[in-house]
Design an enzyme around this catalytic site. Structure first.
Site, PDB file in Angstrom:
ATOM      1  N   ASP A   1      -3.350 -10.719  19.365  1.00 23.66           N
ATOM      2  CA  ASP A   1      -4.565 -11.519  19.198  1.00 23.66           C
ATOM      3  C   ASP A   1      -5.327 -11.674  20.504  1.00 23.66           C
ATOM      4  OD1 ASP A   1      -2.516 -13.064  20.267  1.00 23.66           O
ATOM      5  OD2 ASP A   1      -2.311 -14.327  18.503  1.00 23.66           O
TER       6      ASP A   1
ATOM      7  N   ASN B   1       3.446 -24.851  13.998  1.00 26.36           N
ATOM      8  CA  ASN B   1       3.020 -24.969  12.590  1.00 26.36           C
ATOM      9  C   ASN B   1       3.394 -23.739  11.773  1.00 26.36           C
ATOM     10  OD1 ASN B   1       1.246 -23.035  13.497  1.00 26.36           O
ATOM     11  ND2 ASN B   1      -0.622 -24.163  13.024  1.00 26.36           N
TER      12      ASN B   1
ATOM     13  N   HIS C   1       2.716 -20.550  12.567  1.00 18.18           N
ATOM     14  CA  HIS C   1       1.838 -19.370  12.636  1.00 18.18           C
ATOM     15  C   HIS C   1       2.525 -18.218  13.366  1.00 18.18           C
ATOM     16  CE1 HIS C   1      -0.304 -20.866  16.591  1.00 18.18           C
ATOM     17  NE2 HIS C   1       0.684 -20.061  16.900  1.00 18.18           N
TER      18      HIS C   1
ATOM     19  N   GLU D   1      -2.895 -18.728  10.905  1.00 15.16           N
ATOM     20  CA  GLU D   1      -2.604 -20.147  10.716  1.00 15.16           C
ATOM     21  C   GLU D   1      -2.144 -20.409   9.273  1.00 15.16           C
ATOM     22  OE1 GLU D   1      -2.314 -21.723  13.306  1.00 15.16           O
ATOM     23  OE2 GLU D   1      -4.146 -22.087  14.445  1.00 15.16           O
TER      24      GLU D   1
HETATM   25  C1  F6R Z   1       0.403 -15.304  20.937  1.00 13.55           C
HETATM   26  C2  F6R Z   1       0.583 -15.623  19.536  1.00 13.55           C
HETATM   27  C3  F6R Z   1       1.070 -16.939  19.062  1.00 13.55           C
HETATM   28  C4  F6R Z   1       2.227 -17.495  19.878  1.00 13.55           C
HETATM   29  C5  F6R Z   1       2.633 -18.871  19.362  1.00 13.55           C
HETATM   30  C6  F6R Z   1       3.726 -19.476  20.211  1.00 13.55           C
HETATM   31  O1  F6R Z   1      -0.098 -13.987  21.109  1.00 13.55           O
HETATM   32  O2  F6R Z   1       0.301 -14.790  18.757  1.00 13.55           O
HETATM   33  O3  F6R Z   1       1.460 -16.834  17.718  1.00 13.55           O
HETATM   34  O4  F6R Z   1       3.305 -16.608  19.796  1.00 13.55           O
HETATM   35  O5  F6R Z   1       1.530 -19.716  19.384  1.00 13.55           O
HETATM   36  O6  F6R Z   1       3.236 -19.733  21.482  1.00 13.55           O
HETATM   37  P1  F6R Z   1       4.192 -20.239  22.642  1.00 13.55           P
HETATM   38  O7  F6R Z   1       5.094 -19.103  22.973  1.00 13.55           O
HETATM   39  O8  F6R Z   1       3.249 -20.536  23.784  1.00 13.55           O
HETATM   40  O9  F6R Z   1       4.890 -21.423  22.142  1.00 13.55           O
END
Ligand code: F6R
Length: 268
Positions: free
Chosen positions: A67, A137, A139, A144
């Site tokens: 992303d 959450n 995702h 989301e």
């Molecule tokens: C990042 C992504 C997100 C993260 C998720 C966890 O490229 O796609 O799905 O993997 O938000 O983020 P952290 O590792 O910062 O807790």
């Protein structure tokens, strides 16, 4: 789903690095799917260390990131391109022209950009190993809750929870994007292997829903239940809400024995 529980986040990162190393050593021209966020930073440190010790070369690999924020360009320190340069690309021998991030710059059509990203993945032969984190959450990527399980690369509006969770990374007066381009859930499921890393207690509830909850768009990560080769690496804190921890530990011991007897089988 193969669930592997480790004592601490460092062991999670070390094991994840082994998966990447095995893939690159086994398949010339391997295609990696990469994630940003706090969780994979220690994985990237491991990979950089292996490269610097001459144990690992990324020269023949291609990568696709999950992303990218909308509304900030790649020179912005908050962009995921910048994150990848800082944490991995600038420190290894990857050809940056073969590293892709799903961008949508001003004036570009997000639908066309999404389709073009999907096409690029296809042309590269598909993703061999997709690294994933998980949001509190549930995702994956920026898919989301309530994202279509059949979704493809497209624009997504971030939830308030994700904005709050990620606000720690932005200064008080800094612009925090509320939109992002993200691979879809179906894009992620197309990867030959998916490797999800989760550490810390704040992920425990999402991890439980992903592994034992119903398959539901409310927890996008639960879509991994449909994947033939989903590996979930957890530290004890992230695994703390799982009821069957002993089973996972035991099953993993059996898997190690089976691998010793029959060899590791990876269908890359
Ligand atoms: C990042 C992504 C997100 C993260 C998720 C966890 O490229 O796609 O799905 O993997 O938000 O983020 P952290 O590792 O910062 O807790």
């Amino acid at each position: 789903m193969q669930v592997i529980i480790f004592d601490n986040p460092q062991q999670v990162a070390e094991n994840a690095a082994q998966w990447v190393e095995k893939l690159i050593n086994k398949k010339s021209g391997a295609v990696l799917g990469l994630a940003t966020g706090s969780t994979p930073i220690s994985l990237y440190k491991q990979l950089v260390a292996k490269h610097q010790a001459d144990e690992l070369s990324f020269a023949n690999t291609t990568s696709f990131n999950l992303d990218e924020y909308l509304g900030i360009d790649e020179n912005n320190a908050q962009s995921y391109r910048h994150f990848m340069n800082e944490n991995l690309f600038d420190h290894v021998d990857i050809d940056k022209s073969k590293t892709f991030v799903p961008t949508c710059n001003q004036g570009e059509n997000p639908r066309e950009q999404g389709l073009a990203y999907e096409e690029k993945i296809k042309q590269a032969g598909g993703i061999d190993l997709q690294i994933l984190g998980i949001g509190a959450n549930g995702h994956i990527g920026f898919n989301e809750p309530t994202s279509s399980l059949a979704s493809r690369t497209r624009i997504k509006t971030l939830t308030q929870q994700t904005l709050n969770d990620n606000s720690r990374l932005f200064a008080a007066d800094e612009f925090q994007p509320t939109l992002a381009m993200t691979m879809g859930i179906a894009t992620i499921l197309d990867a030959r292997y998916v490797l999800l890393m989760a550490t810390g207690e704040n992920k425990a509830s999402a991890v439980k829903s992903m592994i034992t909850g119903p398959l539901s768009a409310v927890c996008p990560a639960s879509a991994l239940q449909l994947h033939e080769n989903a590996i979930v690496l957890l530290d004890k804190a992230a695994a703390s809400e799982l009821e069957d921890q002993e089973y996972y530990l035991w099953a993993n011991e059996q898997n190690l024995k089976i691998n010793q007897e029959f060899g590791l089988y990876h269908n890359y």
